[in-house]
Write a protein that holds these residues in place. Structure first.
Motif, PDB file in Angstrom:
ATOM      1  N   ALA A 219      -2.987  52.276  -0.788  1.00 58.72           N
ATOM      2  CA  ALA A 219      -4.203  52.427  -1.579  1.00 58.72           C
ATOM      3  C   ALA A 219      -5.086  53.529  -1.010  1.00 58.72           C
ATOM      4  O   ALA A 219      -5.675  54.326  -1.755  1.00 58.72           O
ATOM      5  N   GLY A 220      -5.174  53.602   0.323  1.00 59.32           N
ATOM      6  CA  GLY A 220      -5.981  54.643   0.947  1.00 59.32           C
ATOM      7  C   GLY A 220      -5.460  56.032   0.630  1.00 59.32           C
ATOM      8  O   GLY A 220      -6.238  56.951   0.321  1.00 59.32           O
ATOM      9  N   VAL A 221      -4.137  56.198   0.684  1.00 56.48           N
ATOM     10  CA  VAL A 221      -3.533  57.506   0.383  1.00 56.48           C
ATOM     11  C   VAL A 221      -3.688  57.835  -1.099  1.00 56.48           C
ATOM     12  O   VAL A 221      -3.963  58.986  -1.468  1.00 56.48           O
ATOM     13  N   VAL A 222      -3.541  56.834  -1.964  1.00 52.26           N
ATOM     14  CA  VAL A 222      -3.724  57.057  -3.402  1.00 52.26           C
ATOM     15  C   VAL A 222      -5.146  57.531  -3.692  1.00 52.26           C
ATOM     16  O   VAL A 222      -5.356  58.461  -4.481  1.00 52.26           O
ATOM     17  N   VAL A 223      -6.117  56.912  -3.060  1.00 53.39           N
ATOM     18  CA  VAL A 223      -7.512  57.317  -3.260  1.00 53.39           C
ATOM     19  C   VAL A 223      -7.717  58.768  -2.830  1.00 53.39           C
ATOM     20  O   VAL A 223      -8.324  59.567  -3.556  1.00 53.39           O
ATOM     21  N   CYS A 224      -7.219  59.122  -1.648  1.00 50.37           N
ATOM     22  CA  CYS A 224      -7.357  60.507  -1.169  1.00 50.37           C
ATOM     23  C   CYS A 224      -6.739  61.493  -2.155  1.00 50.37           C
ATOM     24  O   CYS A 224      -7.360  62.505  -2.518  1.00 50.37           O
ATOM     25  N   THR A 225      -5.522  61.200  -2.583  1.00 52.87           N
ATOM     26  CA  THR A 225      -4.820  62.090  -3.507  1.00 52.87           C
ATOM     27  C   THR A 225      -5.553  62.203  -4.838  1.00 52.87           C
ATOM     28  O   THR A 225      -5.729  63.301  -5.383  1.00 52.87           O
ATOM     29  N   MET A 226      -5.987  61.066  -5.359  1.00 52.30           N
ATOM     30  CA  MET A 226      -6.668  61.042  -6.645  1.00 52.30           C
ATOM     31  C   MET A 226      -7.971  61.841  -6.614  1.00 52.30           C
ATOM     32  O   MET A 226      -8.228  62.690  -7.470  1.00 52.30           O
ATOM     33  N   ILE A 227      -8.795  61.594  -5.594  1.00 55.84           N
ATOM     34  CA  ILE A 227     -10.090  62.263  -5.500  1.00 55.84           C
ATOM     35  C   ILE A 227      -9.914  63.759  -5.301  1.00 55.84           C
ATOM     36  O   ILE A 227     -10.580  64.579  -5.949  1.00 55.84           O
ATOM     37  N   GLN A 228      -9.010  64.145  -4.414  1.00 54.53           N
ATOM     38  CA  GLN A 228      -8.805  65.569  -4.147  1.00 54.53           C
ATOM     39  C   GLN A 228      -8.230  66.284  -5.368  1.00 54.53           C
ATOM     40  O   GLN A 228      -8.578  67.432  -5.646  1.00 54.53           O
ATOM     41  N   THR A 229      -7.336  65.622  -6.102  1.00 56.78           N
ATOM     42  CA  THR A 229      -6.760  66.229  -7.301  1.00 56.78           C
ATOM     43  C   THR A 229      -7.821  66.430  -8.377  1.00 56.78           C
ATOM     44  O   THR A 229      -7.902  67.498  -8.996  1.00 56.78           O
ATOM     45  N   ILE A 230      -8.628  65.409  -8.604  1.00 51.87           N
ATOM     46  CA  ILE A 230      -9.694  65.520  -9.609  1.00 51.87           C
ATOM     47  C   ILE A 230     -10.682  66.604  -9.219  1.00 51.87           C
ATOM     48  O   ILE A 230     -11.101  67.429 -10.036  1.00 51.87           O
ATOM     49  N   PHE A 231     -11.037  66.633  -7.932  1.00 53.81           N
ATOM     50  CA  PHE A 231     -11.997  67.620  -7.462  1.00 53.81           C
ATOM     51  C   PHE A 231     -11.448  69.035  -7.605  1.00 53.81           C
ATOM     52  O   PHE A 231     -12.134  69.950  -8.078  1.00 53.81           O
ATOM     53  N   ALA A 232     -10.185  69.230  -7.213  1.00 47.50           N
ATOM     54  CA  ALA A 232      -9.576  70.561  -7.300  1.00 47.50           C
ATOM     55  C   ALA A 232      -9.459  71.020  -8.744  1.00 47.50           C
ATOM     56  O   ALA A 232      -9.701  72.186  -9.072  1.00 47.50           O
ATOM     57  N   THR A 233      -9.096  70.085  -9.648  1.00 49.08           N
ATOM     58  CA  THR A 233      -8.991  70.436 -11.066  1.00 49.08           C
ATOM     59  C   THR A 233     -10.338  70.828 -11.635  1.00 49.08           C
ATOM     60  O   THR A 233     -10.456  71.811 -12.365  1.00 49.08           O
ATOM     61  N   ASP A 234     -11.372  70.072 -11.271  1.00 45.39           N
ATOM     62  CA  ASP A 234     -12.721  70.383 -11.743  1.00 45.39           C
ATOM     63  C   ASP A 234     -13.217  71.701 -11.181  1.00 45.39           C
ATOM     64  O   ASP A 234     -13.867  72.494 -11.876  1.00 45.39           O
ATOM     65  N   LEU A 235     -12.856  71.973  -9.924  1.00 44.19           N
ATOM     66  CA  LEU A 235     -13.319  73.189  -9.260  1.00 44.19           C
ATOM     67  C   LEU A 235     -12.754  74.435  -9.932  1.00 44.19           C
ATOM     68  O   LEU A 235     -13.407  75.475 -10.004  1.00 44.19           O
ATOM     69  N   HIS A 236     -11.505  74.333 -10.431  1.00 47.64           N
ATOM     70  CA  HIS A 236     -10.852  75.494 -11.019  1.00 47.64           C
ATOM     71  C   HIS A 236     -10.909  75.515 -12.548  1.00 47.64           C
ATOM     72  O   HIS A 236     -10.303  76.370 -13.180  1.00 47.64           O
ATOM     73  N   SER A 237     -11.660  74.564 -13.111  1.00 43.27           N
ATOM     74  CA  SER A 237     -11.803  74.547 -14.574  1.00 43.27           C
ATOM     75  C   SER A 237     -12.725  75.679 -14.996  1.00 43.27           C
ATOM     76  O   SER A 237     -13.709  75.997 -14.296  1.00 43.27           O
ATOM     77  N   PRO A 238     -12.451  76.312 -16.150  1.00 36.97           N
ATOM     78  CA  PRO A 238     -13.316  77.412 -16.623  1.00 36.97           C
ATOM     79  C   PRO A 238     -14.683  76.900 -17.027  1.00 36.97           C
ATOM     80  O   PRO A 238     -14.855  75.750 -17.359  1.00 36.97           O
TER      81      PRO A 238
END
Length: 238
Positions: A219-238
């Motif tokens: 669960a801890g690893v899933v949370v890290c992956t999920m948050i970082q993925t969402i953040f990275a996607t938002d960061l690179h969104s136009p």
């Protein structure tokens, strides 16, 4: 690229402690004139050249310095240490590789492990940081009891990953990218209903991580992956 760590680096030169010196000279067989990289764990990357290949006190001359900005997606996970400590150490390693800012061992009502050795945990974080070429070392806080941690002031989003009722919102649906985030993850026996009740009173929002019932460390690893993925996607969104 070999990355070495020291919390105290003061250009234009640096002397490693005996443990790192032995690793550099005896294990890696680096010699005078060879180049290496080192970090202070708070964003700095130094390029240096060995000036004295002493296995007891290796010295380097620093030639350049770059600064890696701190991850704007501040993630703090408070997680219950597992009974099998190897599984918890696996979480520490993977969370560091993925990217996390703060970790607090959390002692809960159903915890099967209430005593942890944070010094060993810190060594695992340092090793994972170096192996994954990260320039930021996660902050490992001393263990806290659940009742104490939820009363601490925290400015940002607060979630508690709870899987008992199945009616909680999915974390990825309500998480706001970029905001400081504190997420609580319970022990193998999950949080007690009383703990969830008290957490909600303190402003924590119960969330689900999906349909699967996950081990604590997973669960801890899933949370890290999920948050970082969402953040990275938002960061690179136009």
């Amino acid at each position: 690229m070999n990355l070495f760590y020291s919390p105290t680096i003061a250009p234009p030169s640096h002397r490693f402690d005996r443990e790192e010196s032995t690793h550099i000279v005896r294990v890696l067989r680096l010699k005078e004139g060879d180049q290496l990289h080192l970090t202070d764990g708070i964003g700095s990357l130094y390029v240096a050249e060995i000036s004295q290949a002493d296995p007891k006190a290796c010295e380097v001359t620093i030639h350049s310095h770059t600064l890696t900005p701190s991850n704007l997606n501040t993630l703090h996970i408070a997680i219950a240490p597992t009974k099998n400590i190897n599984r918890f150490e696996w979480f520490l390693e993977k969370a560091t590789e993925i990217g996390i800012n703060d970790i607090t061992p959390l002692i809960c009502a159903h915890s099967e492990r209430t005593v942890v050795k944070t010094e060993r945990f810190r060594k695992i974080l340092v090793t994972a940081m170096k192996q994954s070429l990260k320039m930021w070392l996660p902050t490992l806080h001393e263990s806290k009891r659940f009742s104490e941690l939820i009363r601490n002031n925290f400015t940002g989003q607060k979630f508690i990953a709870y899987c008992e009722t199945g009616s909680e919102e999915l974390l990825q649906k309500i998480y706001k990218p970029g905001d400081p985030t504190l997420i609580l993850i319970g022990p193998e026996g999950d949080f007690s209903p009383e703990e969830v009740k008290h957490a909600k009173k303190e402003g924590f929002v119960p969330v689900s991580l999906g349909n699967s019932r996950l081990r604590t460390e997973t669960a801890g690893v899933v949370v890290c992956t999920m948050i970082q993925t969402i953040f990275a996607t938002d960061l690179h969104s136009p």
